[in-house]
Enzyme design. Sequence first.
Site, PDB file in Angstrom:
ATOM      1  N   GLU A  38       0.859  -1.194   0.000  1.00  0.00           N
ATOM      2  CA  GLU A  38       0.000   0.000   0.000  1.00  0.00           C
ATOM      3  C   GLU A  38       0.897   1.246   0.000  1.00  0.00           C
ATOM      4  OE1 GLU A  38      -2.013   0.031   3.762  1.00  0.00           O
ATOM      5  OE2 GLU A  38      -3.480   1.569   3.188  1.00  0.00           O
ATOM      6  N   LYS A 108      -9.557   1.877  -1.651  1.00  0.00           N
ATOM      7  CA  LYS A 108      -9.796   1.260  -0.335  1.00  0.00           C
ATOM      8  C   LYS A 108     -11.125   1.724   0.255  1.00  0.00           C
ATOM      9  CE  LYS A 108      -7.155   0.815   4.061  1.00  0.00           C
ATOM     10  NZ  LYS A 108      -5.854   1.210   4.673  1.00  0.00           N
ATOM     11  N   CYS A 141      -5.185  -3.477   2.696  1.00  0.00           N
ATOM     12  CA  CYS A 141      -4.933  -3.445   4.138  1.00  0.00           C
ATOM     13  C   CYS A 141      -6.166  -3.754   4.997  1.00  0.00           C
ATOM     14  CB  CYS A 141      -4.306  -2.093   4.500  1.00  0.00           C
ATOM     15  SG  CYS A 141      -3.306  -2.172   6.019  1.00  0.00           S
ATOM     16  N   VAL A 168       0.138  -2.167  11.028  1.00  0.00           N
ATOM     17  CA  VAL A 168       0.722  -1.807  12.321  1.00  0.00           C
ATOM     18  C   VAL A 168       0.222  -2.735  13.437  1.00  0.00           C
ATOM     19  CG1 VAL A 168       1.166   0.601  11.734  1.00  0.00           C
ATOM     20  CG2 VAL A 168      -1.066  -0.034  12.666  1.00  0.00           C
TER      21      VAL A 168
END
Lengths: 260, 260
Positions: A38, A108, A141, A168
Amino acid sequence: MKIGFIQFSPVFGAKEKNFEKVEKLLNNISADLIVLPELFNTGYLFLNKEELMELAEPKDGKTCDFIHNLCRKKNCAIVYGFAEKDEGNLYNSAILMSARGIIGHYRKTHLFFEEWFIFKSGDLPYQVCEYKGVKIGILICFDYIYPEAMRTLALKGAQIVVLPANLVLHFCPDAMVTRSLENRIFTILADRTGFEERGTKKLKFIGKSQIVAPDGEILIRVDDDECVKVIEIDPLIALDKKVTPHNDIFKQRREDLYFH
Amino acid sequence: MKIGFIQFSPVFGAKEKNFEKVEKLLNNISADLIVLPELFNTGYLFLNKEELMELAEPKDGKTCDFIHNLCRKKNCAIVYGFAEKDEGNLYNSAILMSARGIIGHYRKTHLFFEEWFIFKSGDLPYQVCEYKGVKIGILICFDYIYPEAMRTLALKGAQIVVLPANLVLHFCPDAMVTRSLENRIFTILADRTGFEERGTKKLKFIGKSQIVAPDGEILIRVDDDECVKVIEIDPLIALDKKVTPHNDIFKQRREDLYFH
């Protein structure tokens, strides 16, 4: 079909450096389909919308040109995530490019955390596109946490779903195993790695890029180093939805009972 | 709220022995909700429909009486899997029982492997029921592989989804982590353990019963020994669908894009 991913740590705002890194990593690599992370060209930690507006590009911008040339040079298809500017709207987007040009385009839909403040949530349908006769779907993601997104692509015939990511949290790689299993498709998670520190904000990205088979087998999972990995798969396997000789899990869906 | 599971190896066809085992395992245990495995009273490996017809019961049969008495004695709710006979139809069913009687009733919709030859696929909606103010949904074993099933329960408000199971494949425990995570709910997997050998057929069940929190944390996962485990949870946590302060994953679902 040879499919793979590039996992690396983009330098924030330094597109040329990131292009160079990708080109260098692909040196001596032969593949049919390569997935980049991404926002591979810009990095992730935009401090505000102005900064994002500055770095975002139309879908036929210079990043598009760079990838298109790379596809021609390497004779392969590449999926890459980038910040897209379209009539003043900003999207966290991905494109599937081949030597012939753009094949697929996705924005997205499920934005993560403070992305809501700078990006607009995607408005394009979940669509499969075809490369070398193989049906490919794109998500980005945090989309992974919504089973409906990949299910929609799988019901439309996707044999491979690619997920450019900037992870993350640690949940996604294992969740993607479930996604492969429940849809009997290949999934490619192409995550970034490294740190980003901008202003008062700091993020560490987990890496753990992977490719999972339709039966849930993790064919490859890396750690958090920069790398490129390519493996050979038979995408036809993803057309068979049988978990057992008596369980075609698509034919046995109970649409009469779901969501009501 | 104290929730838990019993993991044990039922003796095929020996209901009284299985009742005794459950009663013995619950001795000295205090809990609000206990989940038993799928088909806990009869075992799993029916060789044909006649054998199943012989051992199946109406939902108010003697297994119901045994569990009802146990709920009164222990002042708790119990979910148990059993073979149900109803007007000549045979279902792989589960009931949520309290001291006051039956609260919930479910018939497995996604049958596994040769179950298709002896059971009828369930015809009851995915419904949440309430015990002590907490909303509970029931699924059975292979239902886990269909994200739509648990999603339907979660959208109806389920805070806990229980999964009585007889697992022979190894995917379910990890997939249930994804299920908890994507729905932000507690899940209880109550699997059986041990072997069954009948005629030419032999199965090993994997155990690995577990309880997972809405954030994907595995609160407890056992191996394949016989055991009863109870933990304390706060079911109110499952009402909060925020993964981050900006991600209410239920409110941000994109129904405009799913399944079309």
